[in-house]
Design an enzyme around this catalytic site. Structure first.
Site, short mmCIF file in Angstrom:
data_model
loop_
_atom_site.label_atom_id
_atom_site.label_comp_id
_atom_site.label_asym_id
_atom_site.label_seq_id
_atom_site.Cartn_x
_atom_site.Cartn_y
_atom_site.Cartn_z
N HIS A 1 4.52 33.14 9.49
CA HIS A 1 4.21 31.75 9.79
C HIS A 1 3.73 31.58 11.23
CE1 HIS A 1 6.39 31.31 5.98
NE2 HIS A 1 5.72 30.18 5.84
N PHE B 1 6.26 25.78 -2.44
CA PHE B 1 5.33 26.68 -1.75
C PHE B 1 3.86 26.37 -1.96
CE2 PHE B 1 8.63 30.36 -2.01
CZ PHE B 1 9.20 29.96 -0.82
N HIS C 1 6.50 23.83 10.97
CA HIS C 1 6.54 25.25 11.29
C HIS C 1 6.39 25.54 12.77
CE1 HIS C 1 7.55 27.62 7.87
NE2 HIS C 1 7.12 26.59 7.17
N HIS D 1 15.08 24.95 7.59
CA HIS D 1 13.69 25.07 7.13
C HIS D 1 13.48 24.49 5.73
CE1 HIS D 1 10.69 27.45 4.78
NE2 HIS D 1 9.91 26.83 5.65
N HIS E 1 11.70 20.77 4.22
CA HIS E 1 10.65 20.76 3.20
C HIS E 1 11.02 19.81 2.06
CE1 HIS E 1 7.48 23.69 4.08
NE2 HIS E 1 8.39 24.44 4.65
N HIS F 1 -1.24 29.44 2.35
CA HIS F 1 0.20 29.43 2.11
C HIS F 1 0.50 29.76 0.66
CE1 HIS F 1 4.39 27.79 2.04
NE2 HIS F 1 4.41 28.47 3.16
N HIS G 1 8.21 34.87 2.09
CA HIS G 1 9.49 34.18 2.30
C HIS G 1 10.65 35.10 1.92
CE1 HIS G 1 6.52 30.99 1.89
NE2 HIS G 1 7.23 30.39 2.83
CU1 C2O Z 1 6.03 29.19 4.04
CU2 C2O Z 1 7.94 26.36 5.38
O1 C2O Z 1 7.22 27.71 4.28
#
Ligand code: C2O
Length: 342
Positions: free
Chosen positions: A116, A259, A272, A238, A242, A86, A107
């Site tokens: 993803h 990230f 995800h 999303h 996070h 990631h 992203h």
């Molecule tokens: Cu690559 Cu939820 O991020």
């Protein structure tokens, strides 16, 4: 032109603001293989909603992550490498394949959903392989449904492989997730928060996600500068989930809030998994028959990822448009927000 897979042997130190991190990935000794769809005779993995999993499933899942954590860090299948993937694809460790100096970033563009999807697809296969269970499916954190709007309890048990100490202590146990979170806790009751969340889901998917660009993000082609623009789903919920999960006392809201460290938290993959499920829900209710973007630059974009045998695989966006091609599906749950039209 489509963005080509990065060259793992040309890896730069990655950065998170002023912080430098090494996210370079192990080189594989065997040649890169081209992705082939699994046989339709191979078992279909059914990803369960986290709030519904039973004891047997949990035992297997914990064991799989435990084994993954126990692999040497330079093993492509290790938890450490999985997390670094990631970082490498998100914190400018790589250039776009064949274009030195052009940053690769998955992203804030139309690569967000397919990257993803491919990434956790291989992660899931590795976990299943470690416990010898070809039917193993990752759970999904069903934060779009009232029954799933809390941190799933099994991620919060200290001394298990699914625990991560770097999470917001205020958001453990009974807190209802805020799908619009921006590091400030809203003074809402649980039922008000749930109501807000459902309305937001409707807005993100149904109202603001009318076209592929709006839902999935803007085109990002070879030679373009990164971050052309995120789709509606990527920003909220999303990004909010996070931030809500990470520890706000850490400099970059580690682990989930940024990230480079997000995928060090096992809950990343369940988050995800639900994001990926939302892509399927959108496909069914909004996109209907149109197949996402009908654009060769999107369809031919390639990523390199490791499979369960630690081999590097080149997989393209066009390989992952339908989850059944990858032999997985989601437990069929109600999506209550489909009726939450404002
Ligand atoms: Cu690559 Cu939820 O991020």
């Amino acid at each position: 032109y489509p963005i080509q897979a990065p060259d793992f042997s040309h890896c730069q130190t990655a950065s998170e603001g002023p912080k430098l991190v090494n996210c370079c990935l192990p080189l594989s000794s065997s040649p890169i293989i081209e992705f082939k769809r699994p046989s339709i005779l191979s078992p279909l993995r059914v990803r369960p909603a986290a709030q519904f999993v039973g004891k047997e499933y949990l035992k297997k899942y914990r064991k799989a992550v435990e084994l993954m954590r126990a692999l040497p860090p330079d093993d492509p299948r290790s938890f450490a490498t999985q997390a670094k993937i990631h970082c490498a694809y998100c914190n400018s460790a790589f250039d776009q394949g064949g274009l030195p100096g052009m940053e690769l970033q998955v992203h804030n563009s139309w690569l967000f959903l397919p990257f993803h999807r491919c990434y956790i697809y291989f992660h899931e296969r590795i976990l299943g392989n470690l416990i010898g269970d070809p039917t193993f499916g990752l759970p999904f954190w069903n934060w779009d449904s009232p029954a799933g709007m809390r941190l799933p309890a099994f991620y919060d048990e200290v001394d298990t492989s699914l625990y991560d100490p770097l999470r917001d202590p205020k958001h453990r146990k009974h807190a209802v997730v805020d799908l619009d979170h921006s590091l400030i806790d809203d003074p809402l009751s649980d039922s008000q928060q749930i109501y807000q969340n459902l309305k937001m889901m409707y807005r993100v998917v149904m109202t603001n996600g009318k076209t592929p660009e709006l839902f999935m993000g803007m085109p990002f082609r070879a030679g373009d500068n990164p971050n052309p623009g995120a789709g509606s789903l990527e920003l909220l919920p999303h990004g909010a989930v996070h931030l809500w999960t990470g520890d706000r006392a850490q400099p970059f809201i580690e682990n989930m809030g940024t990230f480079y460290s997000a995928a060090r938290d096992p809950i990343f993959y369940a988050h995800h998994s639900n994001i990926d499920r939302m892509w399927s829900v959108w496909q069914k209710h909004v996109a209907k028959k149109t197949i996402n973007f009908n654009d060769a630059d999107w369809l031919e974009t390639a990523f390199l990822l490791y499979d369960e045998n630690a081999r590097l695989v080149r997989i393209k966006v066009k390989d992952c448009l339908d989850t059944t091609w990858l032999r997985y599906t989601y437990q069929d749950v109600r999506n209550p927000w489909l009726n939450a039209r404002p």
